[in-house]
Design a protein around this motif. Structure first.
Motif, PDB file in Angstrom:
ATOM      1  N   TYR A  94       2.794  -0.561  -1.089  1.00  0.00           N
ATOM      2  CA  TYR A  94       3.847  -0.598  -1.890  1.00  0.00           C
ATOM      3  C   TYR A  94       5.167  -1.225  -1.320  1.00  0.00           C
ATOM      4  N   ALA A  95       5.381  -2.498  -1.503  1.00  0.00           N
ATOM      5  CA  ALA A  95       6.478  -3.288  -0.501  1.00  0.00           C
ATOM      6  C   ALA A  95       7.062  -4.308  -1.547  1.00  0.00           C
ATOM      7  N   VAL A  96       8.176  -4.444  -1.367  1.00  0.00           N
ATOM      8  CA  VAL A  96       9.144  -5.482  -2.043  1.00  0.00           C
ATOM      9  C   VAL A  96       8.992  -6.681  -1.575  1.00  0.00           C
ATOM     10  N   ALA A  97       8.768  -7.490  -2.256  1.00  0.00           N
ATOM     11  CA  ALA A  97       8.495  -9.101  -1.718  1.00  0.00           C
ATOM     12  C   ALA A  97       9.774  -9.859  -2.202  1.00  0.00           C
ATOM     13  N   GLU A  98       9.402 -11.172  -1.849  1.00  0.00           N
ATOM     14  CA  GLU A  98      10.691 -12.143  -2.294  1.00  0.00           C
ATOM     15  C   GLU A  98      10.472 -12.450  -3.617  1.00  0.00           C
ATOM     16  N   LEU A  99      11.313 -12.780  -4.434  1.00  0.00           N
ATOM     17  CA  LEU A  99      11.131 -12.982  -5.842  1.00  0.00           C
ATOM     18  C   LEU A  99      10.610 -14.599  -6.121  1.00  0.00           C
ATOM     19  N   THR A 100       9.528 -14.829  -6.772  1.00  0.00           N
ATOM     20  CA  THR A 100       9.081 -16.184  -7.167  1.00  0.00           C
ATOM     21  C   THR A 100       9.471 -16.501  -8.579  1.00  0.00           C
ATOM     22  N   GLN A 101       9.835 -17.503  -9.073  1.00  0.00           N
ATOM     23  CA  GLN A 101       9.871 -17.943 -10.307  1.00  0.00           C
ATOM     24  C   GLN A 101       8.707 -18.511 -10.812  1.00  0.00           C
ATOM     25  N   THR A 102       8.246 -17.898 -11.833  1.00  0.00           N
ATOM     26  CA  THR A 102       6.875 -18.629 -12.479  1.00  0.00           C
ATOM     27  C   THR A 102       7.161 -19.051 -13.810  1.00  0.00           C
ATOM     28  N   TYR A 103       5.926 -19.402 -14.503  1.00  0.00           N
ATOM     29  CA  TYR A 103       5.808 -19.720 -15.825  1.00  0.00           C
ATOM     30  C   TYR A 103       5.678 -18.764 -16.598  1.00  0.00           C
ATOM     31  N   SER A 104       5.689 -17.622 -16.072  1.00  0.00           N
ATOM     32  CA  SER A 104       5.824 -16.249 -17.251  1.00  0.00           C
ATOM     33  C   SER A 104       6.769 -15.461 -16.503  1.00  0.00           C
ATOM     34  N   PRO A 105       8.138 -15.833 -16.953  1.00  0.00           N
ATOM     35  CA  PRO A 105       9.291 -15.282 -16.394  1.00  0.00           C
ATOM     36  C   PRO A 105       9.648 -13.783 -16.991  1.00  0.00           C
ATOM     37  N   SER A 106       8.916 -13.510 -17.899  1.00  0.00           N
ATOM     38  CA  SER A 106       9.114 -11.896 -18.375  1.00  0.00           C
ATOM     39  C   SER A 106       8.441 -11.002 -17.457  1.00  0.00           C
ATOM     40  N   MET A 107       7.747 -11.657 -16.659  1.00  0.00           N
ATOM     41  CA  MET A 107       6.966 -10.652 -15.480  1.00  0.00           C
ATOM     42  C   MET A 107       7.533 -10.974 -14.015  1.00  0.00           C
ATOM     43  N   ASP A 108       8.716 -11.805 -13.894  1.00  0.00           N
ATOM     44  CA  ASP A 108       9.226 -12.160 -12.692  1.00  0.00           C
ATOM     45  C   ASP A 108      10.093 -10.988 -12.309  1.00  0.00           C
ATOM     46  N   ILE A 109       9.551  -9.837 -11.862  1.00  0.00           N
ATOM     47  CA  ILE A 109      10.161  -8.757 -11.119  1.00  0.00           C
ATOM     48  C   ILE A 109       9.766  -8.257  -9.927  1.00  0.00           C
ATOM     49  N   LEU A 110      10.429  -7.740  -9.024  1.00  0.00           N
ATOM     50  CA  LEU A 110      10.186  -7.286  -7.703  1.00  0.00           C
ATOM     51  C   LEU A 110       9.649  -5.690  -7.715  1.00  0.00           C
ATOM     52  N   ILE A 111      10.320  -4.900  -8.320  1.00  0.00           N
ATOM     53  CA  ILE A 111       9.873  -3.543  -8.543  1.00  0.00           C
ATOM     54  C   ILE A 111       9.729  -3.003 -10.049  1.00  0.00           C
ATOM     55  N   SER A 112       8.696  -2.481 -10.242  1.00  0.00           N
ATOM     56  CA  SER A 112       8.368  -2.286 -11.578  1.00  0.00           C
ATOM     57  C   SER A 112       8.942  -0.960 -11.973  1.00  0.00           C
ATOM     58  N   SER A 113      10.024  -0.738 -12.692  1.00  0.00           N
ATOM     59  CA  SER A 113      10.780   0.507 -12.964  1.00  0.00           C
ATOM     60  C   SER A 113       9.677   1.729 -13.589  1.00  0.00           C
ATOM     61  N   ASN A 114       8.866   1.513 -14.431  1.00  0.00           N
ATOM     62  CA  ASN A 114       8.080   2.376 -15.196  1.00  0.00           C
ATOM     63  C   ASN A 114       6.852   2.841 -14.232  1.00  0.00           C
ATOM     64  N   PHE A 115       6.523   2.406 -13.249  1.00  0.00           N
ATOM     65  CA  PHE A 115       5.618   2.617 -12.463  1.00  0.00           C
ATOM     66  C   PHE A 115       5.948   4.164 -11.787  1.00  0.00           C
ATOM     67  N   GLU A 116       7.308   4.505 -11.774  1.00  0.00           N
ATOM     68  CA  GLU A 116       7.604   5.682 -11.337  1.00  0.00           C
ATOM     69  C   GLU A 116       6.977   6.811 -12.172  1.00  0.00           C
ATOM     70  N   ARG A 117       6.955   6.407 -13.476  1.00  0.00           N
ATOM     71  CA  ARG A 117       6.326   7.307 -14.318  1.00  0.00           C
ATOM     72  C   ARG A 117       4.853   7.889 -14.199  1.00  0.00           C
ATOM     73  N   TYR A 118       4.226   6.696 -13.725  1.00  0.00           N
ATOM     74  CA  TYR A 118       2.814   6.926 -13.111  1.00  0.00           C
ATOM     75  C   TYR A 118       2.697   7.676 -11.912  1.00  0.00           C
TER      76      TYR A 118
END
Ligand SMILES: *Cc1c(COP(=O)(O)O)cnc(C)c1O
Length: 469
Positions: free
Chosen positions: A296-320
């Motif tokens: 579980y490690a933060v990487a560099e951000l890549t801009q992709t063709y699916s911008p709504s998933m271009d994120i480094l840390i998934s905030s809701n993962f904390e709930r799981y």
């Protein structure tokens, strides 16, 4: 229903309080103290319900008697009335036992409408009852913004501020936000990326002293529990059409912030028989690396063709993770502190869960990461074979579903999270004919835009809010 924080250090709240909150004061996210359970017989009895009727069955236990049943029914019915398909969330067959769950028939053409149409009306209902006004503040990687504005703008009890990363959302996404007129609507283009926007929003929530004393901030990001709650419904709806509860179903979910897939996880825990839950990420693959390698490690951000998933840390993962840590908020708080405190390089090597916990993760989720090139190949292939234009996020989900599928006899449902017309860059790169915008958006490019470019700086943002609210 009572709600507790994932960090375990603040008092229980009721639904209304959680609806009007952002994060919990201890830095955690709210989750229900207990999940409602539905028996097979009960689920079977829902087969002929309309989408709004099914939604009511599923969300009522989360709200209890805090909102009167008649009012809740009206809110739900109105919310889905504006969808342009009578089925609200129709299934479309792809290959043998492969299905697309079309979640883009709402006003802003992405699945965010499922939750935000309802959230806006729930807020308005509660604010009226309490004779209260609030300030809505949200960050968007593109789709949440327009859905939140569309869901909330009719309420005269809210001012709504949406932060998007300047020049990192698609033209259609930007236009959908910045052409919404209204004295209570403010679009801020932040000179940074989506994670910067999220950080600014978090900062503003943490210290709300810049607001007048009778105002508070309300969150519209998927940290708001009500959003997750509404997304549980379409897992039940799709599975029922495919034979649930007597037939198990698998889902492949394009994900960034872990909101949508978390709703699927909850559906399973509430009694829906789900065989596989597949986490489909683009090249920003923190979730895939965790699930496949316990890293579980933060990487560099890549801009992709699916911008709504271009994120480094998934905030809701904390709930799981809260469940994974056996609902021990103190242990989870320590784990999350290690994630944010460590310098990047060290952090990349180290953060992991115990072997036993990781086995639990792997029993629960499969995952895949899909790059831009493959995304375009899938768009081209599905267009050639079926004449269907997939949006790039959906294409990521389709590919991941095919890569991870363990049993072709089980129906595989891929969530189609957006209409392809929102993402013409990817469609063009795939060499596929561009999809037209639906009729209600056909003059989008002629409408006047209003937005303010703002520095990636908390003070600049809170000053702006102070002077406009
Ligand atoms: C928001 C969004 C996603 C990711 O959803 P999460 O809940 O953040 O995982 C995927 N696809 C589209 C089109 C979106 O708008």
């Amino acid at each position: 229903m009572k709600y507790i924080s994932t960090r375990g250090a603040c008092p229980e709240q009721n639904f209304e309080e959680v609806l009007l909150a952002g994060m919990a004061p201890d830095g955690g996210l709210y989750v229900p103290a207990e999940l409602p359970q539905f028996s097979m017989d009960e689920i079977r009895s829902w087969k002929s319900l309309s989408y709004p009727e099914l939604a009511l069955k599923i969300i009522t236990p989360f709200i209890g008697d805090e909102i009167e049943a008649g009012a809740l029914r009206e809110i739900i019915e109105e919310s889905y009335d504006g969808f342009d398909d009578p089925d609200v969330a129709p299934l479309r067959a792809l290959n043998q036992n492969e299905w697309l769950l079309e979640l883009y028939h709402g006003p802003t053409l992405a699945f965010k409408d499922f939750a935000l149409q309802v959230l806006g009306r729930l807020l308005d209902h509660v604010l009226r009852k309490n004779d209260q006004r609030v300030v809505i503040l949200g960050a968007t990687s593109g789709d949440t913004g327009s859905a939140a504005l569309e869901g909330c703008r009719h309420s005269d009890r809210v001012d709504i501020y949406i932060l998007h990363p300047h020049q990192r959302v698609s033209d259609v996404q930007r236009k959908q936000m910045t052409t919404i007129a209204g004295d209570n609507v403010f679009n801020l283009a932040v000179e940074g990326n989506f994670d910067d926007c999220q950080r600014l929003v978090k900062g503003a929530f943490a210290d709300q002293g810049f607001l007048p004393s009778d105002r508070q901030l309300v969150a519209v990001n998927s940290i708001n529990w009500a959003r997750i709650m509404m997304q549980i419904v379409y897992y039940f709806s799709a599975a029922l059409k495919l034979g649930a509860p007597d037939q198990a179903v698998s889902f492949s979910v394009p994900t960034g912030n872990f909101g949508d897939i978390y709703a699927g996880y909850l559906a399973r825990r509430m009694g829906l028989s789900i065989a596989q839950l597949i986490v489909a990420t683009n090249e920003n693959d923190i979730l895939h690396r965790f699930i496949s390698r316990n890293e579980y490690a933060v990487a560099e951000l890549t801009q992709t063709y699916s911008p709504s998933m271009d994120i480094l840390i998934s905030s809701n993962f904390e709930r799981y993770l809260f469940d994974l840590f056996a609902r021990n908020g103190t242990e989870l708080a320590e784990f999350m502190a290690r994630l944010s405190a460590k310098p990047r390089a060290e952090n990349q090597a180290n953060l992991s869960v115990s072997k036993q916990q990781w086995q639990q993760v792997r029993a629960c989720f499969d995952s895949a990461s899909v790059d831009d090139e493959t995304t375009c190949e899938v768009i081209a292939e599905v267009f050639a074979s079926h004449g269907i234009v997939l949006d790039p996020h959906t294409a990521v989900g389709v590919k991941a579903g095919r890569l991870c599928n363990q049993d072709p006899a089980v129906p595989m449902v891929m969530l189609a999270t957006a209409h392809p017309a929102k993402f013409s860059d990817a469609i063009a790169a795939a060499g596929v004919e561009l999809a037209a915008l639906p009729r209600h958006l056909q003059d989008l490019f002629d409408r006047e835009e209003r937005y303010t470019v703002i520095a990636n700086d908390l003070q600049a943002v809170t000053d702006y809010l102070k002077h406009h609210s």
